[in-house]
Design a protein around this motif. Structure first.
Motif, PDB file in Angstrom:
ATOM      1  N   ALA A   1      -2.482  -4.611  -3.564  1.00  0.00           N
ATOM      2  CA  ALA A   1      -2.419  -5.633  -4.611  1.00  0.00           C
ATOM      3  C   ALA A   1      -3.504  -6.680  -4.442  1.00  0.00           C
ATOM      4  O   ALA A   1      -3.688  -7.527  -5.309  1.00  0.00           O
ATOM      5  CB  ALA A   1      -1.043  -6.296  -4.603  1.00  0.00           C
ATOM      6  N   VAL A   2      -4.218  -6.635  -3.329  1.00  0.00           N
ATOM      7  CA  VAL A   2      -5.299  -7.588  -3.066  1.00  0.00           C
ATOM      8  C   VAL A   2      -6.588  -7.113  -3.739  1.00  0.00           C
ATOM      9  O   VAL A   2      -6.932  -5.933  -3.679  1.00  0.00           O
ATOM     10  CB  VAL A   2      -5.535  -7.747  -1.550  1.00  0.00           C
ATOM     11  CG1 VAL A   2      -6.726  -8.670  -1.279  1.00  0.00           C
ATOM     12  CG2 VAL A   2      -4.287  -8.290  -0.870  1.00  0.00           C
ATOM     13  N   MET A   3      -7.305  -8.026  -4.355  1.00  0.00           N
ATOM     14  CA  MET A   3      -8.618  -7.715  -4.913  1.00  0.00           C
ATOM     15  C   MET A   3      -9.629  -7.766  -3.769  1.00  0.00           C
ATOM     16  O   MET A   3     -10.316  -8.759  -3.539  1.00  0.00           O
ATOM     17  CB  MET A   3      -9.001  -8.717  -6.003  1.00  0.00           C
ATOM     18  CG  MET A   3     -10.335  -8.423  -6.685  1.00  0.00           C
ATOM     19  SD  MET A   3     -10.339  -6.968  -7.731  1.00  0.00           S
ATOM     20  CE  MET A   3      -9.451  -7.597  -9.168  1.00  0.00           C
TER      21      MET A   3
ATOM     22  N   HIS B   1     -12.461   0.758  -4.043  1.00  0.00           N
ATOM     23  CA  HIS B   1     -12.449   2.171  -3.677  1.00  0.00           C
ATOM     24  C   HIS B   1     -11.989   2.408  -2.247  1.00  0.00           C
ATOM     25  O   HIS B   1     -11.547   3.511  -1.922  1.00  0.00           O
ATOM     26  CB  HIS B   1     -13.850   2.775  -3.870  1.00  0.00           C
ATOM     27  CG  HIS B   1     -14.337   2.684  -5.282  1.00  0.00           C
ATOM     28  ND1 HIS B   1     -15.658   2.443  -5.601  1.00  0.00           N
ATOM     29  CD2 HIS B   1     -13.684   2.776  -6.461  1.00  0.00           C
ATOM     30  CE1 HIS B   1     -15.800   2.405  -6.919  1.00  0.00           C
ATOM     31  NE2 HIS B   1     -14.610   2.604  -7.457  1.00  0.00           N
ATOM     32  N   HIS B   2     -12.133   1.420  -1.400  1.00  0.00           N
ATOM     33  CA  HIS B   2     -11.755   1.574   0.005  1.00  0.00           C
ATOM     34  C   HIS B   2     -11.063   0.311   0.475  1.00  0.00           C
ATOM     35  O   HIS B   2     -11.507  -0.795   0.170  1.00  0.00           O
ATOM     36  CB  HIS B   2     -12.983   1.836   0.892  1.00  0.00           C
ATOM     37  CG  HIS B   2     -13.792   3.019   0.458  1.00  0.00           C
ATOM     38  ND1 HIS B   2     -13.352   4.312   0.585  1.00  0.00           N
ATOM     39  CD2 HIS B   2     -15.013   3.093  -0.117  1.00  0.00           C
ATOM     40  CE1 HIS B   2     -14.260   5.138   0.111  1.00  0.00           C
ATOM     41  NE2 HIS B   2     -15.293   4.419  -0.325  1.00  0.00           N
ATOM     42  N   GLU B   3      -9.982   0.472   1.200  1.00  0.00           N
ATOM     43  CA  GLU B   3      -9.281  -0.681   1.748  1.00  0.00           C
ATOM     44  C   GLU B   3      -9.818  -0.981   3.146  1.00  0.00           C
ATOM     45  O   GLU B   3      -9.985  -0.061   3.959  1.00  0.00           O
ATOM     46  CB  GLU B   3      -7.775  -0.398   1.843  1.00  0.00           C
ATOM     47  CG  GLU B   3      -7.149   0.067   0.545  1.00  0.00           C
ATOM     48  CD  GLU B   3      -7.199  -0.978  -0.552  1.00  0.00           C
ATOM     49  OE1 GLU B   3      -7.478  -2.159  -0.231  1.00  0.00           O
ATOM     50  OE2 GLU B   3      -6.987  -0.624  -1.706  1.00  0.00           O
TER      51      GLU B   3
ATOM     52  N   LEU C   1       0.837  -1.184   0.000  1.00  0.00           N
ATOM     53  CA  LEU C   1       0.000   0.000   0.000  1.00  0.00           C
ATOM     54  C   LEU C   1       0.876   1.238   0.000  1.00  0.00           C
ATOM     55  O   LEU C   1       1.975   1.238   0.544  1.00  0.00           O
ATOM     56  CB  LEU C   1      -0.895   0.011   1.239  1.00  0.00           C
ATOM     57  CG  LEU C   1      -1.987  -1.045   1.297  1.00  0.00           C
ATOM     58  CD1 LEU C   1      -2.751  -0.912   2.596  1.00  0.00           C
ATOM     59  CD2 LEU C   1      -2.932  -0.921   0.138  1.00  0.00           C
ATOM     60  N   SER C   2       0.367   2.292  -0.584  1.00  0.00           N
ATOM     61  CA  SER C   2       1.091   3.557  -0.615  1.00  0.00           C
ATOM     62  C   SER C   2       0.280   4.612   0.113  1.00  0.00           C
ATOM     63  O   SER C   2      -0.939   4.646   0.025  1.00  0.00           O
ATOM     64  CB  SER C   2       1.316   3.980  -2.062  1.00  0.00           C
ATOM     65  OG  SER C   2       1.763   5.312  -2.136  1.00  0.00           O
ATOM     66  N   VAL C   3       0.968   5.515   0.808  1.00  0.00           N
ATOM     67  CA  VAL C   3       0.269   6.608   1.467  1.00  0.00           C
ATOM     68  C   VAL C   3      -0.372   7.506   0.419  1.00  0.00           C
ATOM     69  O   VAL C   3      -1.475   8.015   0.588  1.00  0.00           O
ATOM     70  CB  VAL C   3       1.250   7.418   2.349  1.00  0.00           C
ATOM     71  CG1 VAL C   3       0.547   8.641   2.931  1.00  0.00           C
ATOM     72  CG2 VAL C   3       1.792   6.543   3.464  1.00  0.00           C
ATOM     73  N   ASN C   4       0.310   7.711  -0.701  1.00  0.00           N
ATOM     74  CA  ASN C   4      -0.226   8.533  -1.784  1.00  0.00           C
ATOM     75  C   ASN C   4      -1.135   7.695  -2.677  1.00  0.00           C
ATOM     76  O   ASN C   4      -0.685   7.092  -3.628  1.00  0.00           O
ATOM     77  CB  ASN C   4       0.924   9.119  -2.604  1.00  0.00           C
ATOM     78  CG  ASN C   4       1.767  10.062  -1.789  1.00  0.00           C
ATOM     79  OD1 ASN C   4       1.225  10.852  -1.028  1.00  0.00           O
ATOM     80  ND2 ASN C   4       3.085   9.972  -1.932  1.00  0.00           N
TER      81      ASN C   4
END
Length: 509
Positions: free
Chosen positions: A48-50, A55-57, A40-43
């Motif tokens: 990489a997970v479906m 739209h939201h993790e 995951l990136s802050v920006n």
């Protein structure tokens, strides 16, 4: 960019599959990352997970202790639904852990079921067959409920091909509207949930049709229609569908004894499944009972002279029949390993044994040793600790408290269930029972509110209650080993969430 929780709350809601809660998953994972392309990136929150939503993790669950999930943002959330009615013993169990370690170190972790048997699978099958009082004869183990339903559909077809004389024309399945039997194409095709079928409809088999569910709250001609009259009307509808299709073409009727996620814990009216059994017997069709969500002790089936220690929903006196095929899942393995099962009764197994002598179906991870060992230990704990009795006792308390706290709420249309399997249906107008506009996302937003402080509880949202598209409900399905104080807390918290949600909704209207 702010945290996921801040983003989701700013948006007001997640999409229909997302879960928005306060917290900072992105910062937590990036701190642990190696900055490669899969992290995951802050920006721009990017995994990489479906996930269920792009739209939201979802927040990261870092551990499970008892009935609580510990999240990466420091939250401790009470899991009042065992995930999807799965974690029947809670999030951790020393006995199951030890059993899995022993299987890994002293047994086998994997072998192909085409060539080998394992002690874990043999013992689990024996345990389950005994739990049916030997009404079932053989068990077939899969990795998910959808796969178990696929196996049942295939078994029904093969049964009709191998009986004497064979009936190859039996390729049709009759199910019920607003039912759900899994997400693979075969299982989805046998289910009648319109919204879940919608985009795949052109790919689904046209060999399934659907009759009305046994759903007293919405199906009865209130208040004048008695239970027996309602059952008679549903029986006539099923008979008419057999006649429309052609009785000799129907392979099986498939139904859930207590409908789970699709309708929100709806039990059948007494006498209904006896009527279904009569029609199936009359026309030579099999009866498949889907107990993936409601089985394995979840509904606390009541004991009887025939079944003094019942485990399966069909063993409850209110059901009163024996299926030809049944499916199990969720509470079978308690979430410790992915496992489900299809069980076939003596009549079905006898036909195959006199025919080809084999089931023309198989999967790589069929009867996986670790999964079977985990499920065996879960089932032993349920039996040895007499947890089904606790399910009945705490379920009775749960139902009574929910009625006391919420039955008069202007937006609670119906509260129903059995054992530790309860549903609350929401309506816009209590007098008419009219549902909310699906765009309001009522069930999911109630779940999302519950996930936030000060509530910190997970409730299971469901939609399509009324007609497969409209309608909202939540499920409450806690672990079998909860105590009375847990029940009181669940009800008090759930009532507070519902009151807060609709209070806020009214103020905003």
């Amino acid at each position: 960019m702010g945290s996921l929780g801040d983003t989701a709350v700013a948006n007001g809601r997640s999409d229909s599959t997302g879960v928005s809660v306060t917290g900072s998953l992105s910062n937590t994972l990036v701190a642990n990352s190696h900055a490669d392309s899969t992290e995951l990136s802050v920006n721009g929150v990017h995994s990489a997970v479906m996930h269920r939503s792009l739209h939201h993790e979802p927040l990261l669950a870092v551990s499970a202790k008892g009935h609580y999930l510990h999240l990466s943002n420091g939250q401790k959330v009470y899991d009042a639904t065992g995930g999807a009615a799965v974690a029947c013993l809670g999030g951790d169990n020393a006995r199951v852990t030890k059993a899995l370690v022993n299987q890994l170190t002293e047994g086998v972790s994997y072998c192909h079921s085409l060539f080998f048997a394992t002690e874990a699978a043999e013992q689990l099958a024996s345990h389950l067959i005994q739990s049916t009082n030997h009404k079932m004869a053989r068990a077939f183990f899969t990795s998910s409920g959808s796969e178990a339903v696929e196996a049942a559909l295939k078994m029904a077809r093969q049964y009709h091909l191998e009986k004497n004389p064979p009936e190859p024309q039996r390729i049709h399945f009759i199910g019920r509207k607003q039912s759900y039997h899994g997400t693979t194409l075969g299982a989805l095709g046998a289910g009648g949930h319109r919204a879940r079928r919608a985009i795949y409809e052109p790919m689904l088999s046209d060999n399934s049709t659907f009759v009305s569910p046994c759903f007293a709250y919405r199906g009865k001609a209130w208040p004048e229609e008695s239970d027996s009259a309602y059952v008679s009307r549903l029986e006539e509808e099923i008979e008419a569908e057999f006649q429309r299709v052609g009785p000799g073409k129907v392979a099986a009727f498939i139904a859930e004894p207590i409908v789970g996620a699709a309708l929100g814990c709806v039990p059948s009216v007494a006498g209904y499944f006896e009527a279904v059994r009569r029609i199936c017997n009359k026309h030579g069709a099999l009866l498949i009972l889907d107990e993936i969500m409601c089985g394995s002790g979840r509904v606390g089936p009541r004991p009887s002279a025939r079944y003094p220690k019942p485990l399966h929903a069909w063993q409850d006196p209110s059901v009163g029949i024996v299926p030809d095929l049944m499916t199990m899942g969720k509470g079978l393995g308690g979430g410790f390993q992915p496992i489900a099962a299809m069980l076939a009764n003596n009549r079905v197994v006898e036909v195959l044994s006199k025919g080809t002598g084999s089931f023309s179906h198989g999967q790589t991870y069929q009867a996986h040793p670790l999964a079977c060992r985990a499920a065996l230990e879960v089932q032993r704990i349920i039996q040895e600790d007499d947890l089904v009795s606790n399910v009945r006792a705490q379920g009775k308390l749960l139902g009574r408290l929910l009625q006391d706290k919420l039955s008069k709420h202007p937006h609670v249309g119906n509260i129903r269930g059995q054992g530790l399997f309860w549903g609350i249906e929401f309506v816009e107008d209590k007098e008419t029972g009219s549902p909310f506009d699906p765009a309001r996302n009522v069930a999911m937003e109630i779940h999302e509110l519950g996930m936030q402080s000060p509530f910190n509880i997970s409730l299971y949202p469901g939609t399509g209650t009324t007609d497969g598209v409209k309608g909202d409900h939540i499920l409450i399905a806690p672990a079998y080993n909860i105590k009375a104080e847990d029940v009181h807390m669940i009800v008090e918290t759930t009532a507070s969430i519902i009151n807060a949600f609709f209070g806020t909704a009214r103020q905003g209207e």
